[in-house]
Scaffold this motif. Structure first.
Motif, PDB file in Angstrom:
ATOM      1  N   ILE A   4       0.861  -1.182   0.000  1.00  0.00           N
ATOM      2  CA  ILE A   4       0.000   0.000   0.000  1.00  0.00           C
ATOM      3  C   ILE A   4       0.891   1.223   0.000  1.00  0.00           C
ATOM      4  N   LEU A   5       0.716   2.070  -1.007  1.00  0.00           N
ATOM      5  CA  LEU A   5       1.500   3.295  -1.112  1.00  0.00           C
ATOM      6  C   LEU A   5       0.603   4.487  -0.842  1.00  0.00           C
ATOM      7  N   ALA A   6       0.946   5.262   0.182  1.00  0.00           N
ATOM      8  CA  ALA A   6       0.227   6.496   0.488  1.00  0.00           C
ATOM      9  C   ALA A   6       0.968   7.653  -0.177  1.00  0.00           C
ATOM     10  N   ALA A   7       0.246   8.402  -1.014  1.00  0.00           N
ATOM     11  CA  ALA A   7       0.861   9.483  -1.789  1.00  0.00           C
ATOM     12  C   ALA A   7       0.191  10.804  -1.446  1.00  0.00           C
ATOM     13  N   GLY A   8       0.988  11.785  -1.081  1.00  0.00           N
ATOM     14  CA  GLY A   8       0.405  13.066  -0.716  1.00  0.00           C
ATOM     15  C   GLY A   8       1.378  14.216  -0.872  1.00  0.00           C
ATOM     16  N   THR A   9       0.912  15.397  -0.517  1.00  0.00           N
ATOM     17  CA  THR A   9       1.720  16.605  -0.636  1.00  0.00           C
ATOM     18  C   THR A   9       1.555  17.466   0.614  1.00  0.00           C
ATOM     19  N   THR A  10       2.543  18.305   0.833  1.00  0.00           N
ATOM     20  CA  THR A  10       2.504  19.296   1.905  1.00  0.00           C
ATOM     21  C   THR A  10       3.156  20.575   1.402  1.00  0.00           C
ATOM     22  N   GLU A  11       2.606  21.709   1.775  1.00  0.00           N
ATOM     23  CA  GLU A  11       3.200  22.985   1.373  1.00  0.00           C
ATOM     24  C   GLU A  11       4.561  23.205   2.023  1.00  0.00           C
ATOM     25  N   THR A  12       4.896  22.375   2.988  1.00  0.00           N
ATOM     26  CA  THR A  12       6.236  22.432   3.591  1.00  0.00           C
ATOM     27  C   THR A  12       7.310  22.264   2.522  1.00  0.00           C
ATOM     28  N   ALA A  13       7.013  21.474   1.504  1.00  0.00           N
ATOM     29  CA  ALA A  13       7.987  21.227   0.431  1.00  0.00           C
ATOM     30  C   ALA A  13       8.315  22.484  -0.355  1.00  0.00           C
ATOM     31  N   LEU A  14       7.483  23.513  -0.243  1.00  0.00           N
ATOM     32  CA  LEU A  14       7.702  24.738  -0.995  1.00  0.00           C
ATOM     33  C   LEU A  14       8.636  25.706  -0.273  1.00  0.00           C
ATOM     34  N   ILE A  15       8.998  25.404   0.978  1.00  0.00           N
ATOM     35  CA  ILE A  15       9.943  26.257   1.698  1.00  0.00           C
ATOM     36  C   ILE A  15      11.267  26.265   0.942  1.00  0.00           C
ATOM     37  N   ASP A  16      11.828  27.431   0.786  1.00  0.00           N
ATOM     38  CA  ASP A  16      13.077  27.568   0.025  1.00  0.00           C
ATOM     39  C   ASP A  16      14.150  26.648   0.592  1.00  0.00           C
ATOM     40  N   GLY A  17      14.683  25.795  -0.266  1.00  0.00           N
ATOM     41  CA  GLY A  17      15.747  24.895   0.141  1.00  0.00           C
ATOM     42  C   GLY A  17      15.288  23.604   0.760  1.00  0.00           C
ATOM     43  N   LEU A 131       3.719  -1.101   3.848  1.00  0.00           N
ATOM     44  CA  LEU A 131       3.267   0.273   3.658  1.00  0.00           C
ATOM     45  C   LEU A 131       4.419   1.157   3.212  1.00  0.00           C
ATOM     46  N   GLY A 132       4.197   1.938   2.145  1.00  0.00           N
ATOM     47  CA  GLY A 132       5.183   2.876   1.644  1.00  0.00           C
ATOM     48  C   GLY A 132       4.597   4.265   1.512  1.00  0.00           C
ATOM     49  N   GLU A 133       5.439   5.223   1.158  1.00  0.00           N
ATOM     50  CA  GLU A 133       4.982   6.617   1.063  1.00  0.00           C
ATOM     51  C   GLU A 133       5.694   7.361  -0.053  1.00  0.00           C
ATOM     52  N   GLY A 222      10.458   1.792   4.211  1.00  0.00           N
ATOM     53  CA  GLY A 222      11.041   3.110   4.050  1.00  0.00           C
ATOM     54  C   GLY A 222      12.113   3.351   5.089  1.00  0.00           C
ATOM     55  N   GLY A 223      12.547   4.610   5.204  1.00  0.00           N
ATOM     56  CA  GLY A 223      13.612   4.948   6.119  1.00  0.00           C
ATOM     57  C   GLY A 223      13.150   5.785   7.276  1.00  0.00           C
ATOM     58  N   THR A 224      13.735   6.972   7.425  1.00  0.00           N
ATOM     59  CA  THR A 224      13.467   7.772   8.613  1.00  0.00           C
ATOM     60  C   THR A 224      12.044   8.329   8.653  1.00  0.00           C
ATOM     61  N   GLN A 225      11.397   8.473   7.497  1.00  0.00           N
ATOM     62  CA  GLN A 225       9.999   8.887   7.526  1.00  0.00           C
ATOM     63  C   GLN A 225       9.140   7.805   8.180  1.00  0.00           C
ATOM     64  N   MET A 226       9.495   6.555   7.959  1.00  0.00           N
ATOM     65  CA  MET A 226       8.757   5.470   8.585  1.00  0.00           C
ATOM     66  C   MET A 226       9.117   5.308  10.063  1.00  0.00           C
ATOM     67  N   VAL A 227      10.303   5.759  10.460  1.00  0.00           N
ATOM     68  CA  VAL A 227      10.628   5.801  11.884  1.00  0.00           C
ATOM     69  C   VAL A 227       9.652   6.729  12.603  1.00  0.00           C
TER      70      VAL A 227
END
Length: 354
Positions: A4-17, A131-133, A222-227
């Motif tokens: 099961i892959l959960a796919a989404g977005t967050t406006e956090t990704a738009l922060i410069d850098g 479960l993946g993301e 996954g890695g640290t996101q799954m932690v």
């Protein structure tokens, strides 16, 4: 095994850098949608972006798709806050996209998302789930949640050099905006997500909780996101056995400190090396150099590969790369493919954008 892959977005990704999963914001919002199309069809279909860095490092979705060609696992895509439509069929749990963590509230309905996802997870008939993301900016939100929970915070990056200090500054600002101190949400993990998380987190945590309660084996791929997901579950009182399967690329990253994290959270850890160092293909070389590392369930599905079949996965990975416009030497300028960004977060689902 169902993936099961959960796919989404967050406006956090738009922060410069923070993330360069798209050369422009409108492309960045498309990259999780492209990831699921690659996993479903082998290439983007509706999405106008191909998540490939100019250095020739493709999204981990390409690896996960290569494994699917060899292992042929069942796949379910969950819309966990997609900002743009995808050509892949999805399960809709009514999850909106996430807000910038520097706002007072990052995921307004985190508790409601968790409960809907929990019901979905409990309803699944499978004996085992992986479960993946995929969510741009996901390691920054993971760091935010771990910090709010009071967990020792270390996260990986899709860059060879992890800009952890930059992430920490964003998290510090985010906690201040929500009037929280580090550790303030130790007894309220969903409050941590609400304040400084992303919508993929309550979706995966809810599915995992529901499935575990119904007796299903759950592996977090996954890695640290799954932690961070494992920490949310443990702080929520979920004490059933839990596994985490990741790549050697993340396990070898000292900033991730996965072994210590899994020991602390009582998670069985599986690490798989795909053997990319034995090939000359530029995409495999970029993974070995520290780009991307993980995401889109990559480490989880690699753990499903039978003994003796990893070479076939590498062959299929080269074939997927060719469909994405990457030959053995790099991105083919004649392919017409839109690179995902400048390499800071080359792939939307990579376990890490800065």
């Amino acid at each position: 095994m169902r993936v099961i892959l959960a796919a989404g977005t967050t406006e956090t990704a738009l922060i410069d850098g923070i993330s360069a999963a798209g050369a422009a914001p409108e492309l960045m919002a498309q990259t999780p949608s492209a990831d699921v199309e690659i996993l479903e069809y082998g290439r983007p279909t509706v999405s106008p972006v191909t998540p490939v860095s100019p250095t020739g490092c493709p999204t981990p979705a390409a690896v996960t798709r290569a494994v699917r060609d060899v292992v042929d696992f069942d796949l379910t895509i969950v819309d966990a806050g997609l900002a743009r439509p995808t050509g892949s069929p999805t399960v809709d749990l009514e999850v909106p996209a996430g807000t910038d963590v520097r706002e007072p509230t990052a995921v307004a309905d985190a508790a409601a998302i968790f409960e809907r996802a929990r019901e979905f997870g409990a309803s699944l008939p499978d004996e085992a789930l992986l479960l993946g993301e995929t969510v741009p900016g996901g390691t920054t939100t993971a760091l935010g949640v771990l910090t709010a929970l009071g967990e020792p915070a270390g996260v990986s990056s899709s860059l060879p050099d992890n800009p952890l200090e930059r992430k920490e500054r964003v998290v510090e600002t985010a906690l201040e905006a929500s009037n929280l101190e580090p550790g303030a949400c130790g007894a309220e993990p969903l409050a941590a997500i609400r304040a400084v998380g992303d919508p993929v987190q309550p979706t995966i945590a809810g599915i995992a909780a529901g499935a575990l309660e119904s007796g299903t084996d759950v592996t977090l791929g996954g890695g640290t996101q799954m932690v961070a997901i494992a920490a949310v579950l443990r702080h929520a009182g979920v004490d059933e056995p839990l596994s985490l399967a990741t790549t050697s690329f993340v396990a070898d990253d000292p900033s991730a400190d996965l072994e210590a994290a899994c020991d602390r959270l009582d998670c069985e850890l599986t690490v798989t090396d795909p053997g990319f160092d034995g090939r000359e293909h530029v995409s495999m070389q970029r993974y070995c150099a520290g780009e991307a590392k993980e995401g889109v369930g990559m480490g989880g599905v690699l753990s499903l590969v039978p003994d003796g079949e990893m070479s076939a996965v590498r062959d299929r990975f080269e074939a997927v790369c060719a469909r994405l416009g990457i030959d053995e030497n790099g991105v083919d300028p004649e392919s017409g493919s839109d690179a995902a960004g400048d390499g800071t977060d080359a792939a939307a689902g990579a376990d890490g954008g800065p």
